[in-house]
Structure formats: structure tokens, C-alpha cells
Design an enzyme around this catalytic site. Structure first.
Site, PDB file in Angstrom:
ATOM      1  N   LEU A 185      -8.082  30.202 -19.953  1.00  0.00           N
ATOM      2  CA  LEU A 185      -6.906  30.770 -20.630  1.00  0.00           C
ATOM      3  C   LEU A 185      -6.501  32.135 -20.056  1.00  0.00           C
ATOM      4  O   LEU A 185      -5.436  32.657 -20.391  1.00  0.00           O
ATOM      5  CB  LEU A 185      -7.184  30.888 -22.129  1.00  0.00           C
ATOM      6  CG  LEU A 185      -7.143  29.564 -22.897  1.00  0.00           C
ATOM      7  CD1 LEU A 185      -7.452  29.801 -24.369  1.00  0.00           C
ATOM      8  CD2 LEU A 185      -5.783  28.872 -22.752  1.00  0.00           C
ATOM      9  N   HIS A 186      -7.344  32.718 -19.204  1.00  0.00           N
ATOM     10  CA  HIS A 186      -7.080  33.996 -18.517  1.00  0.00           C
ATOM     11  C   HIS A 186      -6.187  34.965 -19.322  1.00  0.00           C
ATOM     12  O   HIS A 186      -6.661  35.694 -20.155  1.00  0.00           O
ATOM     13  CB  HIS A 186      -6.432  33.748 -17.156  1.00  0.00           C
ATOM     14  CG  HIS A 186      -7.367  33.174 -16.139  1.00  0.00           C
ATOM     15  ND1 HIS A 186      -8.607  33.705 -15.840  1.00  0.00           N
ATOM     16  CD2 HIS A 186      -7.237  32.097 -15.317  1.00  0.00           C
ATOM     17  CE1 HIS A 186      -9.192  32.985 -14.880  1.00  0.00           C
ATOM     18  NE2 HIS A 186      -8.389  32.010 -14.550  1.00  0.00           N
TER      19      HIS A 186
END
Ligand code: RIB
Ligand code: CA
Length: 305
Positions: free
Chosen positions: A230-231
Site C-alpha cells: 500500500l506504500h
């Protein structure tokens, strides 16, 4: 609600972060920068995606290339040729008002009250504080997705030493991270610990997120990874629940050239007696651990339709 500027090179995980931010933040504007895509495409993507999720905020156009290095290719292989999975026609223009001017004026209009969320190369932020150093003490905080310090073996995703956002413009990153701005970093150390599978995304019943992420998921699978990290979304997760992150405080410098270009360095031992590269650098907040299940559950609950 946290008042933010959302600075982005909007690709797929940036879009996930924007959808999440729209649920919990007061977004004054979206400022675009080169990175996953060219800055003009980032403006078009920000307008297209905002329209599709019913978000009505102004979009601004920022830096088109790094401060010093020659431009490097966009991340079309990961995010698709257009940066959003190549699945939607995009009728929106890439022309927009200047992002740097917007950042400077917005900080001056909201002293000590505005958080800048930066999830692409830090070029816009570097240019803004270079042009208007008076805003440095007025920025409430800068929350950055970027960097890597080696926790859990996460030391880089573009090279073994460097994370994409920092590697794209290491000079800008070094200027910003070593400045007096209060920075919270969400490096690969934590962002690679929070992943969603294709089934997770489909369970959101969010047609837009499901559609744009197909290519990203396929790329991950081709490279032996199930699902997608999901950075950028973790910047918003930090704003919502900072208690879910383990924070280490240290000044940060960035290697700007050679084999480890883009490597982020924290102070691991007592200051050097002579040429100390950390001298005068503000200690920043580095998130090196995360309660991944809590973050994932909160994100899924916020985005489920
Ligand atoms: O390394 C991950 C970062 O690079 C994320 O911001 C992703 O969107 C890409 O820009
Ligand atoms: Ca990004």
C-alpha cells in the site's frame, strides 16, 4: 480533520492513498510532480481519479524533472502507461496553475496548521523551500512516503540501496530531509509490511480501485509477489493512527550519486568528531515498525463500499 496538501506522482498506490485521504482529511489541493508518470500525466490522473471518486479539490502542476540528475523513465511497467493501469479514457487536461506557488501561499495562509503529504519525489517541496525559506518554520509537518533503512531487510526497491521516490531526485530529498521542517518518514521498512491481495481489493466493492490495480497486481505476480504494497497509503494511516507506528528519531541524509544513489542514511552512532554529515540537521521521525494488521483493517473499513 487534518488540513493537508497532497503532493503526488499519482500512480496506482497514490490513488489508493488519495481515496483514503478523502475519507479523513481536509485536502486543500493536490500538487503534482513527475515520478511514476510525467507531471502533465499526473495532473490528468489526479483530475480523472478525483472525478471518479467524487472528490472536488483543485489540482496544481509542479516539477517536471529532478533538480540535478537527468530525467529517468517513468514507472510505466508497474503503474501502466498512463499511471492508473491503462484502463480508463482520460479526457482531462494536464495544464494547471503552478504547484510551487500554491504550496508557498497555502503554508503562509495556514501557519503551523498545514500538513504536507508527499508521496512522490520531493522536488516540489525542495523548490518551494528554496524559493520561500520563510515557510520552513510555518509547515506543521511533512509526512513522506520514501526512503529505506533496512528494517525487516527492506533496503531498496529501485536498487538494493534506494527507494523509488528518493532515488528519482536524491538532491531534492537531501535538501528537504536535512532541513528544519518537521518530517515523518514512512519508508519501505513499514510500507512493504502492509500489503493487500487481489481478493482484499475486490472485497472493497470499489470498482475504480479494483479496475486500476489489475495491472499492478499482475506485475507483482510476475515478480513473485502476491498482492500489492500500500506504500503511499501509510502516510494517511499515520495521520489517522500514529500510535500504530514505532518511531525512531534521527537526522537523515541522502546519497546523491554513484552506486548507492538515493540511499537514506540515519545516524547510527555518536557524532563524528570532524566532518559530521549530520551536523545541523534536524532529527526527523522515522517509522521503522508498524502494526500492519491494524493499518490494513482500518484502510479496508474506510474504503469498503
Ligand atoms: O517506492 C514506492 C513509491 O514509489 C510510491 O510512492 C509509489 O507510488 C512510487 O512513486
Ligand atoms: Ca507515489
Amino acid at each position: 480533520m487534518e488540513k493537508i496538501i497532497f503532493d503526488t506522482d499519482i500512480g496506482v498506490d497514490d490513488a489508493f492513498a488519495l481515496a483514503y485521504a478523502a475519507k479523513s482529511c481536509d485536502i486543500l489541493g493536490i500538487t503534482c510532480v513527475f515520478g511514476n508518470v510525467a507531471v502533465e500525466q499526473a495532473v490528468r490522473n489526479a483530475r480523472l481519479f478525483s472525478h471518479k471518486i467524487g472528490l472536488d479539490v483543485p489540482v496544481y502542476r509542479g516539477s517536471s524533472r529532478p533538480l540535478a540528475h537527468l530525467p529517468t523513465p517513468s514507472a510505466w511497467d508497474v503503474h501502466g502507461a498512463d499511471g492508473l493501469g491503462g484502463v480508463f479514457d482520460n479526457p482531462w487536461s494536464g495544464a494547471a496553475e503552478n504547484a510551487i506557488d500554491f504550496i508557498i501561499q497555502s503554508v503562509r495562509d495556514n501557519p503551523d496548521a498545514l500538513t504536507i503529504v508527499a508521496i512522490g519525489p520531493l522536488t516540489n517541496i525542495a523548490v518551494a523551500i528554496n524559493q520561500a525559506p520563510d515557510i520552513i518554520p510555518q509547515i506543521k509537518r511533512l509526512v513522506v512516503m520514501g526512503g529505506a533503512f533496512g528494517s525487516h531487510g527492506h533496503s531498496g526497491n529501485v536498487t538494493p540501496f534506494a527507494e523509488f521516490n528518493i532515488w528519482k531526485d536524491p538532491h531534492a530529498a537531501d535538501q528537504v530531509l536535512s532541513s528544519a521542517i518537521p518530517v515523518v518518514m514512512l519508508p519501505l521498512d513499514v510500507t512493504l509490511e502492509v500489503t493487500v491481495s487481489g481478493d482484499d481489493i475486490r472485497s472493497l466493492n470499489h470498482p475504480v480501485l479494483s479496475t486500476i490495480s489489475q495491472g499492478y497486481l499482475a506485475y507483482s505476480k510476475q515478480h513473485g509477489v502476491e498482492g500489492m504494497a500500500l506504500h503511499d497509503t501509510l502516510t494517511i494511516a499515520y495521520l489517522n493512527h500514529p500510535e500504530w507506528f514505532g518511531v525512531t528519531t534521527s537526522p537523515v541524509r541522502v546519497v546523491t550519486d554513484r552506486i548507492n544513489r538515493g540511499q537514506t542514511l540515519r545516524q547510527l552512532n555518536s557524532p563524528a568528531t570532524r566532518d559530521d554529515p549530520f551536523a545541523g540537521c534536524r532529527p526527523q521521525s522515522l517509522c521503522l515498525t508498524v502494526e500492519a494488521e491494524h493499518v490494513k483493517a482500518h484502510f479496508m473499513a474506510a474504503l469498503r463500499q
